[in-house]
Design a protein around this motif. Sequence first.
Motif, PDB file in Angstrom:
ATOM      1  N   ASN A 180       0.845  -1.203   0.000  1.00  0.00           N
ATOM      2  CA  ASN A 180       0.000   0.000   0.000  1.00  0.00           C
ATOM      3  C   ASN A 180       0.878   1.250   0.000  1.00  0.00           C
ATOM      4  N   LEU A 181       1.885   1.244  -0.852  1.00  0.00           N
ATOM      5  CA  LEU A 181       2.831   2.354  -0.941  1.00  0.00           C
ATOM      6  C   LEU A 181       2.121   3.607  -1.438  1.00  0.00           C
ATOM      7  N   PRO A 182       2.345   4.753  -0.800  1.00  0.00           N
ATOM      8  CA  PRO A 182       1.743   5.986  -1.308  1.00  0.00           C
ATOM      9  C   PRO A 182       2.248   6.310  -2.714  1.00  0.00           C
ATOM     10  N   ILE A 183       1.342   6.654  -3.607  1.00  0.00           N
ATOM     11  CA  ILE A 183       1.700   7.042  -4.967  1.00  0.00           C
ATOM     12  C   ILE A 183       0.963   8.336  -5.307  1.00  0.00           C
ATOM     13  N   ILE A 184       1.677   9.245  -5.964  1.00  0.00           N
ATOM     14  CA  ILE A 184       1.103  10.473  -6.496  1.00  0.00           C
ATOM     15  C   ILE A 184       1.098  10.341  -8.017  1.00  0.00           C
ATOM     16  N   VAL A 185      -0.031  10.618  -8.663  1.00  0.00           N
ATOM     17  CA  VAL A 185      -0.119  10.486 -10.127  1.00  0.00           C
ATOM     18  C   VAL A 185      -0.647  11.789 -10.719  1.00  0.00           C
ATOM     19  N   PRO A 186       0.214  12.804 -10.830  1.00  0.00           N
ATOM     20  CA  PRO A 186      -0.241  14.073 -11.416  1.00  0.00           C
ATOM     21  C   PRO A 186      -0.503  13.933 -12.908  1.00  0.00           C
ATOM     22  N   GLY A 187      -1.512  14.647 -13.395  1.00  0.00           N
ATOM     23  CA  GLY A 187      -1.810  14.615 -14.825  1.00  0.00           C
ATOM     24  C   GLY A 187      -2.289  13.270 -15.313  1.00  0.00           C
ATOM     25  N   TRP A 188      -2.920  12.483 -14.433  1.00  0.00           N
ATOM     26  CA  TRP A 188      -3.383  11.150 -14.817  1.00  0.00           C
ATOM     27  C   TRP A 188      -4.296  11.192 -16.042  1.00  0.00           C
TER      28      TRP A 188
END
Length: 325
Positions: free
Chosen positions: A181-189
């Motif tokens: 459950n690693l935090p992920i940021i997905v800008p501009g998905w």
Amino acid sequence: MAEKGPISNFIEHHYKHFNSAALVDAAKGYESHLLENGKMMITLAGAMSTAELGRSLAEMIRQDKVQIISCTGANLEEDVMNLVAHSHYERVPNYRDLTPEEEWALLERGLNRVTDTCIPEEEAFRRLQGNIVKLWKGAQEKGERYFPHEYMYKMILSGDLKEHYEIDPKNSWMIAAAEKNLPIIVPGWEDSTMGNIFASYCIKGELNPSTVKSGIEYMTWLADWYTKNSGGKGVGFFQIGGGIAGDFPICVVPMLYQDMEMPEIPFWSYFCQISDSTTSYGSYSGAVPNEKITWGKLDIKTPKFIVESDATIVAPLIFAWILDW
């Protein structure tokens, strides 16, 4: 400190100058940062998942060598596409010589080219589409909303894709991330294939845009995470390539400092970028790390490294050093 393996020993013996020396310095800086209980963000731009970076990144995740990832929507989905459709991918070593007619022929065969690798549309995109659309619609019916990476985690952890696995799951960084459950940021998905598919369902009136959480919500979530995790040694920033995957999350520090008026917020405490972009024409991707001091992202004393080379060569070697391979 664990004993180094043959790859690390080779690197230390031969990599003494220029970009090879910068690679070693950056790897040792990363290692020191972790040994001093620092945390690390890795950002993935370009086509790192199609380049199968999961072969080393997945182990970095399993061994807690990275605490948070920022990536493009393409990298989020392309690791899973490779997982379920690897045997249908085609390599085009002579991609530099292709004519427009040859490129068109690839399109007609349902092959979307990324440099020397063609992603099979039917086996990759469409194999995921049915599963992810069910999750979107199911969430909407329940009045629930999730981030793009959370939907991907749900799809992976459901086990529905297992029958389609075509690579060793240990080489999928998304499986490793989902299991932790690693935090992920997905800008501009929105500009990814899955983002485009989601938009098409919104246009058809079958889904609401709010069913998938937005980039602004990613930024507010990151602001909270950074505030809670930047104590002690702080959070380092390991940037692979340029673009939004790096530009978006690095701005959380000046936002907190300037816009939230939190002068005590720590700067990023380590910085490395692997890039082949040059410092010209106002290129941010090619800017030297010191430029980030003027934007309130890095401190004067922040360890700063830049390796100007191909990330598909450099990143696995740095990861090998950190993993003692």
